[in-house]
Design a protein around this motif. Structure first.
Motif, short mmCIF file in Angstrom:
data_model
loop_
_atom_site.label_atom_id
_atom_site.label_comp_id
_atom_site.label_asym_id
_atom_site.label_seq_id
_atom_site.Cartn_x
_atom_site.Cartn_y
_atom_site.Cartn_z
N SER A 79 -33.53 -16.45 11.20
CA SER A 79 -33.70 -15.12 10.62
C SER A 79 -34.75 -15.14 9.51
O SER A 79 -35.57 -14.20 9.40
N ILE A 101 -38.16 -15.30 11.15
CA ILE A 101 -38.51 -13.98 11.68
C ILE A 101 -38.96 -13.05 10.56
O ILE A 101 -39.97 -12.34 10.67
N SER A 120 -42.75 -11.47 10.07
CA SER A 120 -42.92 -10.02 10.08
C SER A 120 -43.68 -9.52 8.85
O SER A 120 -44.12 -8.37 8.84
N THR A 170 -35.80 -23.78 15.11
CA THR A 170 -37.04 -23.07 14.77
C THR A 170 -38.27 -23.94 15.05
O THR A 170 -39.33 -23.41 15.41
N LEU A 206 -42.76 -18.32 18.80
CA LEU A 206 -42.78 -17.33 17.72
C LEU A 206 -44.11 -17.27 16.98
O LEU A 206 -44.37 -16.30 16.26
N THR A 238 -42.71 -12.59 23.92
CA THR A 238 -41.30 -12.89 23.67
C THR A 238 -40.45 -11.64 23.85
O THR A 238 -40.81 -10.57 23.36
N VAL A 240 -36.39 -10.29 23.42
CA VAL A 240 -35.09 -10.59 22.83
C VAL A 240 -34.04 -9.70 23.47
O VAL A 240 -34.19 -8.47 23.52
N ALA A 258 -32.34 -8.12 15.72
CA ALA A 258 -33.23 -7.73 16.81
C ALA A 258 -34.32 -6.78 16.32
O ALA A 258 -35.47 -6.84 16.78
N ARG A 268 -35.68 -6.80 13.32
CA ARG A 268 -36.69 -7.59 12.61
C ARG A 268 -37.58 -8.34 13.61
O ARG A 268 -38.78 -8.52 13.36
N CYS A 269 -36.99 -8.79 14.72
CA CYS A 269 -37.78 -9.49 15.73
C CYS A 269 -38.90 -8.61 16.27
O CYS A 269 -39.99 -9.10 16.60
N LYS A 270 -38.65 -7.32 16.37
CA LYS A 270 -39.65 -6.40 16.90
C LYS A 270 -40.88 -6.30 16.01
O LYS A 270 -41.95 -5.87 16.45
N VAL A 328 -42.41 -8.83 14.62
CA VAL A 328 -43.27 -10.00 14.79
C VAL A 328 -44.32 -9.70 15.86
O VAL A 328 -44.00 -9.26 16.96
#
Length: 296
Positions: free
Chosen positions: A167, A170, A174, A189, A196, A202, A204, A225, A227-229, A231
């Motif tokens: 996390s 990520i 970001s 990681t 990443l 990628t 998720v 999820a 926060r992943c967007k 990146v």
């Protein structure tokens, strides 16, 4: 397997590993290296849950900034069709560490990464490579709900720590370079750095529960999820002429050899200097002793 397609030599291989308590295990290891051993308190719904055995604790090694980390000794099996891939998936899946908790009868106690690598050699010795990773993350776990203790508690702590590091990575990615991502704080990681770090596409998939009792976990998963967007990744073609690769490796070898010679020379000079200083100090002590004896 190797086959010719429009003059290309194509090879496809697969590997499967899990990260259990920050230890990397080869899920496709031959039987003589990792024979199935049941965990005493593991669910019987899977018949081949394994204990971490001596020789199965694999290590990470950095290859290059472009290729990321590798796991020396990890089994890679050449495949020729979808049936081969699925057979390897099933073979590794039954080896994964699972256990029963108050929240899940077959709770995953590890993260798993199933990888497929494709190499293509075109006429003119141009090599192309691509990797596809399927990553199954164990869910974060609250001890008060899972009612874990002993070994199960240690597993949950390791899972939560690696997910927290993921996390943080990520979140750092970001922010577009404002914070250095802590890739090295977790084996998970480090293995996912290539996926990443930018040269990838990628996706998720977030698993959530509609149960009101799981609201807190659901919100946490959706926030992760989200926060992943943020990146940004951009896949580019990974190809290099074999001749260029050979020249690059020879250049790196020359630099390492020169650095080794330089360090050996500096080491020898340091030893000579220390010996000279020690000799001078001893000579000074002897002169002082002689002068003291004459004065007496």
């Amino acid at each position: 397997a190797n086959s010719a397609r429009v003059g290309n030599q194509v090879s496809v291989s697969a590997s499967f590993l899990e990260i259990y308590n920050e230890r990397i295990r080869d899920l496709l290891a031959p039987d003589d290296l990792a024979s199935p051993v049941k965990r005493p308190s593991f669910s019987t719904s899977r018949s081949a849950a394994l204990l971490p055995l001596p020789g199965c604790d694999l290590h990470l090694r950095m290859t290059s900034p472009s290729r990321g980390h590798m796991v020396p000794g990890l089994t890679e099996v050449v495949v020729s069709n979808l049936e081969d891939v699925l057979a390897l998936w099933r073979r590794g899946e039954v080896q994964r560490a699972v256990a029963e908790t108050s929240m899940n009868v077959t709770s995953s106690r590890s993260h798993a990464i199933f990888s497929i690598e494709l190499r293509s050699m075109a006429p003119g010795c141009r090599e192309q490579r691509a990797k596809l990773h399927f990553v199954d993350l164990a869910g974060s776990e609250r001890q008060d709900r899972a009612k874990t203790s002993g070994q199960r508690l240690c597993e949950g702590i390791a899972i939560n720590q690696s997910l927290t590091t993921l996390s943080r990575v990520i979140s750092a990615l970001s922010t577009e370079g404002k914070v250095m991502p802590p890739f090295r704080e977790s084996k998970l990681t480090m293995l996912l750095k290539e996926a990443l770090g930018g040269n990838s596409v990628t996706t998720v998939l977030a698993c959530v529960s509609p149960d009101a009792d799981d609201l807190e976990e659901t919100i946490g998963t959706l926030e992760f999820a989200s926060r992943c967007k943020l990146v940004k990744t951009n896949a580019c073609r990974s190809e290099r002429m074999r001749r260029d690769l050979k020249e690059h490796l020879e250049s790196e070898k020359g630099l390492l050899e020169a650095q080794l010679v330089r360090e050996r020379t500096e080491h020898a000079e340091s030893i000579d200097r220390l010996r000279a200083e020690l000799y001078a100090a001893r000579c000074g002590e002897s002169a002082a002793q002689v002068e003291g004896a004459v004065a007496a």
